[in-house]
Design an enzyme around this catalytic site. Structure first.
Site: not given
Length: 259
Positions: A151, A164
Protein backbone atom coordinates in the site's frame (compact mmCIF):
# COMPACT_ATOMS: atom_id res chain seq x y z
CA UNK A 1 10.24 -27.22 -25.25
CA UNK A 2 11.67 -26.18 -21.89
CA UNK A 3 11.40 -28.36 -18.81
CA UNK A 4 8.08 -28.38 -16.99
CA UNK A 5 9.58 -26.94 -13.78
CA UNK A 6 10.66 -23.63 -15.32
CA UNK A 7 8.62 -20.63 -16.44
CA UNK A 8 10.08 -20.65 -19.94
CA UNK A 9 7.26 -22.97 -20.98
CA UNK A 10 4.56 -21.12 -22.90
CA UNK A 11 1.90 -22.61 -20.60
CA UNK A 12 1.70 -20.55 -17.43
CA UNK A 13 -0.61 -20.57 -14.42
CA UNK A 14 -0.90 -17.86 -11.78
CA UNK A 15 -2.34 -18.09 -8.28
CA UNK A 16 -4.04 -14.84 -7.24
CA UNK A 17 -5.53 -14.44 -3.78
CA UNK A 18 -8.58 -12.23 -3.49
CA UNK A 19 -9.29 -12.56 -7.19
CA UNK A 20 -13.07 -12.21 -7.18
CA UNK A 21 -13.15 -8.41 -6.91
CA UNK A 22 -11.15 -5.21 -7.18
CA UNK A 23 -7.47 -5.36 -7.97
CA UNK A 24 -7.32 -9.14 -7.80
CA UNK A 25 -10.10 -9.50 -10.34
CA UNK A 26 -8.43 -7.02 -12.64
CA UNK A 27 -5.14 -8.89 -12.33
CA UNK A 28 -6.75 -12.22 -13.22
CA UNK A 29 -8.37 -10.71 -16.31
CA UNK A 30 -5.21 -8.95 -17.47
CA UNK A 31 -3.23 -12.15 -17.06
CA UNK A 32 -5.91 -13.93 -19.09
CA UNK A 33 -5.46 -11.42 -21.90
CA UNK A 34 -1.79 -12.46 -21.94
CA UNK A 35 -2.71 -16.13 -22.12
CA UNK A 36 -1.98 -16.86 -18.45
CA UNK A 37 -4.41 -19.18 -16.71
CA UNK A 38 -5.33 -18.49 -13.09
CA UNK A 39 -6.32 -20.21 -9.90
CA UNK A 40 -7.79 -17.48 -7.74
CA UNK A 41 -9.33 -17.34 -4.31
CA UNK A 42 -12.52 -15.77 -3.06
CA UNK A 43 -13.63 -15.34 0.53
CA UNK A 44 -17.41 -15.76 0.44
CA UNK A 45 -19.05 -14.46 -2.74
CA UNK A 46 -19.13 -17.43 -5.11
CA UNK A 47 -21.39 -15.61 -7.56
CA UNK A 48 -18.80 -12.88 -8.14
CA UNK A 49 -16.07 -15.50 -8.44
CA UNK A 50 -18.07 -17.30 -11.14
CA UNK A 51 -18.33 -14.03 -13.06
CA UNK A 52 -14.53 -13.73 -13.04
CA UNK A 53 -14.19 -17.30 -14.31
CA UNK A 54 -16.51 -16.48 -17.22
CA UNK A 55 -14.76 -13.17 -17.96
CA UNK A 56 -11.34 -14.85 -17.98
CA UNK A 57 -12.63 -17.41 -20.44
CA UNK A 58 -13.88 -14.63 -22.69
CA UNK A 59 -10.45 -13.01 -22.43
CA UNK A 60 -8.78 -16.18 -23.65
CA UNK A 61 -7.71 -18.21 -20.62
CA UNK A 62 -9.03 -20.61 -18.03
CA UNK A 63 -9.62 -19.64 -14.42
CA UNK A 64 -10.50 -21.73 -11.38
CA UNK A 65 -12.07 -20.22 -8.25
CA UNK A 66 -11.22 -21.72 -4.86
CA UNK A 67 -12.66 -20.57 -1.55
CA UNK A 68 -10.08 -19.46 1.03
CA UNK A 69 -9.94 -17.29 4.11
CA UNK A 70 -6.31 -16.18 4.01
CA UNK A 71 -6.43 -15.44 7.72
CA UNK A 72 -7.10 -19.09 8.63
CA UNK A 73 -3.68 -20.67 8.43
CA UNK A 74 -4.97 -24.07 9.56
CA UNK A 75 -6.89 -24.35 6.27
CA UNK A 76 -3.81 -23.94 4.07
CA UNK A 77 -2.88 -27.63 3.78
CA UNK A 78 -6.32 -28.44 2.40
CA UNK A 79 -6.08 -25.44 0.07
CA UNK A 80 -2.74 -26.62 -1.30
CA UNK A 81 -4.31 -30.01 -2.09
CA UNK A 82 -7.13 -28.19 -3.89
CA UNK A 83 -4.50 -26.27 -5.86
CA UNK A 84 -2.80 -29.55 -6.82
CA UNK A 85 -6.08 -30.86 -8.19
CA UNK A 86 -6.79 -27.60 -10.02
CA UNK A 87 -3.34 -27.71 -11.61
CA UNK A 88 -3.92 -31.27 -12.72
CA UNK A 89 -7.20 -30.21 -14.26
CA UNK A 90 -5.32 -27.50 -16.14
CA UNK A 91 -2.84 -30.10 -17.38
CA UNK A 92 0.23 -29.16 -15.36
CA UNK A 93 1.93 -29.87 -12.03
CA UNK A 94 3.37 -26.45 -11.24
CA UNK A 95 2.35 -22.80 -11.33
CA UNK A 96 4.52 -19.89 -12.44
CA UNK A 97 3.25 -16.83 -10.58
CA UNK A 98 1.91 -16.06 -7.11
CA UNK A 99 0.12 -12.78 -6.37
CA UNK A 100 -0.57 -12.26 -2.67
CA UNK A 101 -3.37 -9.73 -3.02
CA UNK A 102 -6.17 -10.69 -0.61
CA UNK A 103 -6.74 -8.20 2.17
CA UNK A 104 -9.12 -6.33 4.41
CA UNK A 105 -9.24 -2.64 5.20
CA UNK A 106 -9.00 -1.06 8.64
CA UNK A 107 -9.45 2.49 9.85
CA UNK A 108 -9.06 3.28 13.53
CA UNK A 109 -6.91 5.60 15.60
CA UNK A 110 -3.80 4.12 17.20
CA UNK A 111 -5.11 4.64 20.73
CA UNK A 112 -8.43 2.98 19.91
CA UNK A 113 -7.23 -0.05 17.92
CA UNK A 114 -7.92 -3.25 19.83
CA UNK A 115 -5.84 -6.39 20.14
CA UNK A 116 -8.51 -8.31 18.23
CA UNK A 117 -8.36 -5.82 15.34
CA UNK A 118 -4.58 -6.01 15.19
CA UNK A 119 -4.60 -9.81 15.32
CA UNK A 120 -7.12 -10.00 12.48
CA UNK A 121 -4.97 -7.73 10.31
CA UNK A 122 -1.84 -9.69 11.21
CA UNK A 123 -3.44 -13.01 10.27
CA UNK A 124 -4.57 -11.84 6.84
CA UNK A 125 -1.92 -9.36 5.80
CA UNK A 126 1.26 -10.88 7.16
CA UNK A 127 0.97 -14.30 8.78
CA UNK A 128 -1.31 -15.51 6.01
CA UNK A 129 1.01 -14.20 3.29
CA UNK A 130 4.02 -15.71 5.03
CA UNK A 131 2.66 -19.21 5.48
CA UNK A 132 0.59 -19.46 2.30
CA UNK A 133 3.69 -18.60 0.29
CA UNK A 134 5.67 -21.15 2.29
CA UNK A 135 3.06 -23.88 1.73
CA UNK A 136 2.86 -23.19 -2.01
CA UNK A 137 6.61 -23.07 -2.65
CA UNK A 138 6.91 -26.76 -3.60
CA UNK A 139 4.40 -26.17 -6.42
CA UNK A 140 6.04 -22.96 -7.69
CA UNK A 141 8.24 -23.41 -10.74
CA UNK A 142 11.91 -22.55 -10.58
CA UNK A 143 12.28 -19.19 -12.30
CA UNK A 144 8.81 -18.21 -11.14
CA UNK A 145 7.71 -14.87 -9.74
CA UNK A 146 5.92 -13.61 -6.65
CA UNK A 147 4.19 -10.26 -6.24
CA UNK A 148 3.12 -9.13 -2.78
CA UNK A 149 0.56 -6.33 -2.76
CA UNK A 150 1.29 -3.57 -0.25
CA UNK A 151 0.00 0.00 0.00
CA UNK A 152 1.02 3.60 -0.52
CA UNK A 153 0.30 3.96 3.21
CA UNK A 154 3.71 2.48 4.02
CA UNK A 155 5.29 5.61 2.55
CA UNK A 156 2.80 8.27 3.63
CA UNK A 157 1.24 8.27 7.10
CA UNK A 158 -2.50 8.86 7.38
CA UNK A 159 -4.01 8.88 10.89
CA UNK A 160 -6.17 5.83 11.43
CA UNK A 161 -4.05 3.51 9.30
CA UNK A 162 -1.25 2.59 11.70
CA UNK A 163 -2.21 -1.08 12.11
CA UNK A 164 -2.98 -1.74 8.45
CA UNK A 165 0.11 0.07 7.17
CA UNK A 166 2.38 -1.65 9.68
CA UNK A 167 1.32 -5.06 8.38
CA UNK A 168 1.96 -3.94 4.82
CA UNK A 169 5.35 -2.65 5.89
CA UNK A 170 6.15 -6.10 7.25
CA UNK A 171 5.22 -7.61 3.88
CA UNK A 172 7.62 -5.23 2.15
CA UNK A 173 10.46 -6.43 4.39
CA UNK A 174 9.42 -10.04 3.79
CA UNK A 175 9.58 -9.41 0.04
CA UNK A 176 13.27 -8.55 0.21
CA UNK A 177 14.04 -11.60 2.33
CA UNK A 178 12.13 -13.87 -0.05
CA UNK A 179 14.01 -12.43 -3.01
CA UNK A 180 17.29 -13.27 -1.28
CA UNK A 181 16.35 -16.74 -0.07
CA UNK A 182 14.52 -17.84 -3.23
CA UNK A 183 17.14 -16.39 -5.56
CA UNK A 184 18.97 -19.72 -5.92
CA UNK A 185 15.78 -21.08 -7.53
CA UNK A 186 15.63 -18.10 -9.90
CA UNK A 187 12.43 -16.82 -8.28
CA UNK A 188 11.99 -13.03 -8.37
CA UNK A 189 9.91 -11.39 -5.63
CA UNK A 190 8.60 -7.84 -5.70
CA UNK A 191 6.12 -5.59 -3.94
CA UNK A 192 3.46 -3.56 -5.74
CA UNK A 193 2.10 -0.70 -3.63
CA UNK A 194 -1.11 0.80 -5.07
CA UNK A 195 -2.23 4.26 -4.11
CA UNK A 196 -5.89 5.15 -3.55
CA UNK A 197 -7.95 3.11 -6.02
CA UNK A 198 -11.66 3.39 -6.84
CA UNK A 199 -12.86 -0.06 -5.78
CA UNK A 200 -15.18 -1.39 -3.07
CA UNK A 201 -12.22 -1.59 -0.68
CA UNK A 202 -12.82 0.35 2.54
CA UNK A 203 -16.51 0.32 1.75
CA UNK A 204 -15.95 1.99 -1.61
CA UNK A 205 -14.66 5.12 0.10
CA UNK A 206 -12.48 6.36 -2.78
CA UNK A 207 -14.94 5.33 -5.46
CA UNK A 208 -18.22 6.47 -3.89
CA UNK A 209 -17.40 9.43 -1.64
CA UNK A 210 -17.11 12.56 -3.83
CA UNK A 211 -15.18 14.48 -1.19
CA UNK A 212 -12.59 11.73 -0.75
CA UNK A 213 -12.36 11.25 -4.49
CA UNK A 214 -11.72 14.96 -4.99
CA UNK A 215 -9.05 15.11 -2.26
CA UNK A 216 -7.19 12.15 -3.71
CA UNK A 217 -7.33 13.56 -7.24
CA UNK A 218 -5.98 16.91 -6.05
CA UNK A 219 -3.10 15.17 -4.23
CA UNK A 220 -2.14 13.13 -7.31
CA UNK A 221 0.20 14.46 -9.99
CA UNK A 222 -1.86 12.93 -12.78
CA UNK A 223 -4.99 14.60 -11.42
CA UNK A 224 -7.36 11.71 -10.76
CA UNK A 225 -7.88 8.72 -8.50
CA UNK A 226 -6.58 5.34 -9.55
CA UNK A 227 -8.73 2.72 -11.25
CA UNK A 228 -8.39 -1.07 -11.07
CA UNK A 229 -7.24 -1.08 -14.68
CA UNK A 230 -4.28 1.06 -13.62
CA UNK A 231 -3.04 -1.80 -11.44
CA UNK A 232 -3.92 -5.13 -13.09
CA UNK A 233 -1.98 -4.49 -16.31
CA UNK A 234 1.04 -3.34 -14.29
CA UNK A 235 1.06 -6.54 -12.20
CA UNK A 236 0.64 -8.68 -15.32
CA UNK A 237 3.52 -6.83 -16.95
CA UNK A 238 5.72 -7.21 -13.88
CA UNK A 239 5.17 -10.97 -14.00
CA UNK A 240 6.13 -11.15 -17.67
CA UNK A 241 9.58 -11.95 -19.08
CA UNK A 242 9.93 -8.27 -19.98
CA UNK A 243 10.58 -7.60 -16.28
CA UNK A 244 12.62 -10.70 -15.45
CA UNK A 245 15.50 -8.63 -14.01
CA UNK A 246 13.30 -6.64 -11.60
CA UNK A 247 13.71 -8.17 -8.16
CA UNK A 248 13.36 -7.21 -4.48
CA UNK A 249 11.72 -3.90 -5.39
CA UNK A 250 8.84 -1.89 -3.96
CA UNK A 251 7.01 -0.34 -6.91
CA UNK A 252 4.41 2.26 -6.04
CA UNK A 253 1.60 2.55 -8.58
CA UNK A 254 -0.22 5.69 -7.55
CA UNK A 255 -0.09 8.23 -10.36
CA UNK A 256 2.30 10.40 -8.36
CA UNK A 257 0.23 10.71 -5.21
CA UNK A 258 1.65 13.04 -2.53
CA UNK A 259 5.06 13.65 -4.05
Amino acid sequence: MAAENTVSSSFKVAIVTGGSRGLGRNTVLNLARRGVHSIFTYHANRAEADKVVAAAQQAGARATALQLDTGKIASFDAFVEAVRMALTDLGTERFAFLVNNAGTSHHNAFDKTSEAELDALYNVHFKGVYFLTQKLLPLLKDGGRIVNVSSGLTRVAFPGSSAYASMKGAVEVLTRYLAKELGPRGIAVNTVAPGAIATDFSGGMVRDNPEVNKRVAEATALGRVGQPDDIGPMVASLLSDDNRWVNAQRIEVAGGMII
